[in-house]
Design an enzyme around this catalytic site. Structure first.
Site, PDB file in Angstrom:
ATOM      1  CB  THR A  39      33.207 -11.348   4.007  1.00  0.00           C
ATOM      2  OG1 THR A  39      33.438 -11.528   5.399  1.00  0.00           O
ATOM      3  CG2 THR A  39      33.930 -12.416   3.227  1.00  0.00           C
ATOM      4  CE1 TYR A  53      36.931 -14.008   5.655  1.00  0.00           C
ATOM      5  CE2 TYR A  53      36.538 -11.654   5.965  1.00  0.00           C
ATOM      6  CZ  TYR A  53      36.112 -12.972   6.049  1.00  0.00           C
ATOM      7  OH  TYR A  53      34.867 -13.239   6.551  1.00  0.00           O
ATOM      8  CB  SER A  86      28.732  -6.548   9.636  1.00  0.00           C
ATOM      9  OG  SER A  86      28.595  -7.936   9.838  1.00  0.00           O
ATOM     10  CG  ASP A 120      30.122 -11.818  11.344  1.00  0.00           C
ATOM     11  OD1 ASP A 120      31.235 -11.545  11.818  1.00  0.00           O
ATOM     12  OD2 ASP A 120      29.909 -12.799  10.608  1.00  0.00           O
ATOM     13  CD  GLU A 314       3.074 -17.266  38.966  1.00  0.00           C
ATOM     14  OE1 GLU A 314       3.231 -17.706  37.795  1.00  0.00           O
ATOM     15  OE2 GLU A 314       2.313 -17.808  39.807  1.00  0.00           O
TER      16      GLU A 314
HETATM   17  N1  DAS Z   1      33.662 -10.108   8.128  1.00  0.00           N
HETATM   18  C1  DAS Z   1      32.420 -10.517   8.769  1.00  0.00           C
HETATM   19  C2  DAS Z   1      31.422  -9.380   8.665  1.00  0.00           C
HETATM   20  O1  DAS Z   1      31.827  -8.304   8.225  1.00  0.00           O
HETATM   21  C3  DAS Z   1      31.858 -11.727   8.127  1.00  0.00           C
HETATM   22  C4  DAS Z   1      31.261 -11.476   6.785  1.00  0.00           C
HETATM   23  O2  DAS Z   1      31.192 -10.369   6.240  1.00  0.00           O
HETATM   24  O3  DAS Z   1      30.808 -12.435   6.243  1.00  0.00           O
HETATM   25  O4  DAS Z   1      30.277  -9.573   9.041  1.00  0.00           O
END
Ligand code: DAS
Length: 355
Positions: A39, A53, A86, A120, A314
């Protein structure tokens, strides 16, 4: 009196200014920036659009141009390692990042590295690098919760803070760090805690390591667990990591996903148990059979905080390992790296007790 020619004076002034600038720049620490997308590099048609986006739309040079103040604190140069959201991060990109970090940090001129990344899975890449970077120089992960085109985008200030942190002697020896929202978190304990808020990265019960105030980092704590230079893990030359799957428990759980993971060739399974890593009675036989077939089993918890330690006799007798405070996605990373060295349960438990 003969009029002094203005030209030489102006030339001299420009020359001395450029010498000062280059001398000033020569004094600035050198920081490398490795970009992977996310992002922070995202764009949307409208500046009020905060979701939906295109992640990784902008290159690192564009991001750096948006924050000219960076040039007052470091001499930076960027490399585009990847340009992906990500949520789609891969082991292949991880291994490239590890290789570039270890190569760049072996250069005495390089004082630190910043990695721009989606939020992410940022915590997973941070923890992976925390275990495989073989330097005590700062490696700082940074992302954003709003795209670069948004009103009040958080990326620019996060990037400025990250470069400052990566160039700071205070950050040496602290392990891989996360610089987001004016806070400094450690790679081992930080996790993304909310889907859209800029204050998403927390180390819920174990706590953040410090803050930024006017761009200056201030530390109050550091991790007690092994990392970076004190890590025993080395991924140089590896083309992949052992397959480790995560099984997330729920009411009426059973063994079918465990059996599927074993059939798919999993070398390890992280069981994200309820409570203190508890195992559903109808899933347990699947884990017992998987362990007997040579798959390493680690109990973790879907709870999000607290320790997972030995519980029923166990489970101990079945050689199920205890995942400590690592969340399931981080326990998976440690087990993957452990399996590059051994599949002995006792040796792997020692690693969960130390990292
Ligand atoms: N677009 C998602 C990512 O690349 C969310 C982010 O970057 O915040 O992880």
């Amino acid at each position: 009196m003969k009029k002094r020619k203005a030209i030489p004076f102006v030339t001299a002034a420009i020359l001395s200014l450029s010498l000062c600038t280059s001398a000033f720049a020569a004094d600035l620490p050198e920081v490398k920036i490795l970009a992977t997308g996310g992002t922070i590099a995202g764009t949307a048609p409208s500046d009020t659009q905060m979701t939906g986006y295109k992640a990784g739309a902008l290159g690192i040079d564009t991001l750096l141009r948006a924050v000219p103040a960076i040039n007052d604190i470091a001499v930076v140069s960027g490399e585009q390692i990847a340009n992906t959201g990500s949520e789609s991060m891969t082991t292949d990109i991880w291994l490239k990042l590890a290789d570039r970090c270890n190569t760049l940090l072996s250069d005495p001129k390089v004082k630190g590295i910043v990695i721009t990344h989606g939020t992410d899975t940022l915590e997973e890449t941070a923890y992976f690098l925390n275990l495989v970077v073989r330097s005590d120089k700062p490696v700082v992960m940074v992302g954003a919760m709003r795209p670069a085109t948004a009103i009040s985008a958080d990326g620019p200030v996060n990037l400025l803070n990250a470069v400052k942190l990566a160039s700071s002697p205070k950050a040496v020896g602290k392990g891989v760090l996360i610089a987001m929202n004016d806070e400094i978190n450690g790679a081992r304990d930080a996790t993304k805690t909310t889907t859209m808020n800029v204050a998403t990265f927390k180390s819920p019960e174990l706590g953040l390591l410090g803050y930024f105030a006017n761009g200056e980092p201030f530390f109050y704590k550091e991790t007690t667990r092994r990392h970076t230079k004190r890590s025993e893990f080395d991924v140089s030359g590896l083309k992949d990591l052992p397959r480790v799957d995560i099984i997330y428990t729920h009411v009426s759980d059973d063994r079918h996903l465990i059996d599927a993971a074993v059939k798919q060739g999993a070398k390890g399974i992280i069981y994200a148990g309820s409570g203190m890593g508890s195992i559903h009675k109808d899933a347990e036989p699947g884990l017992v059979d998987a362990q007997k077939s040579g798959v390493v089993i680690v109990r973790s918890a879907r709870v999000g905080n607290g320790m997972v330690v030995a519980a029923s006799k166990e489970w101990t007798a079945a050689h199920f390992l205890d995942g400590d405070t690592l969340n399931p996605q981080k326990a998976r990373i440690l087990l993957q790296l452990a399996l590059t060295k051994t599949n002995d349960p006792a040796k792997i438990q020692r690693m969960f007790d130390e990292y």
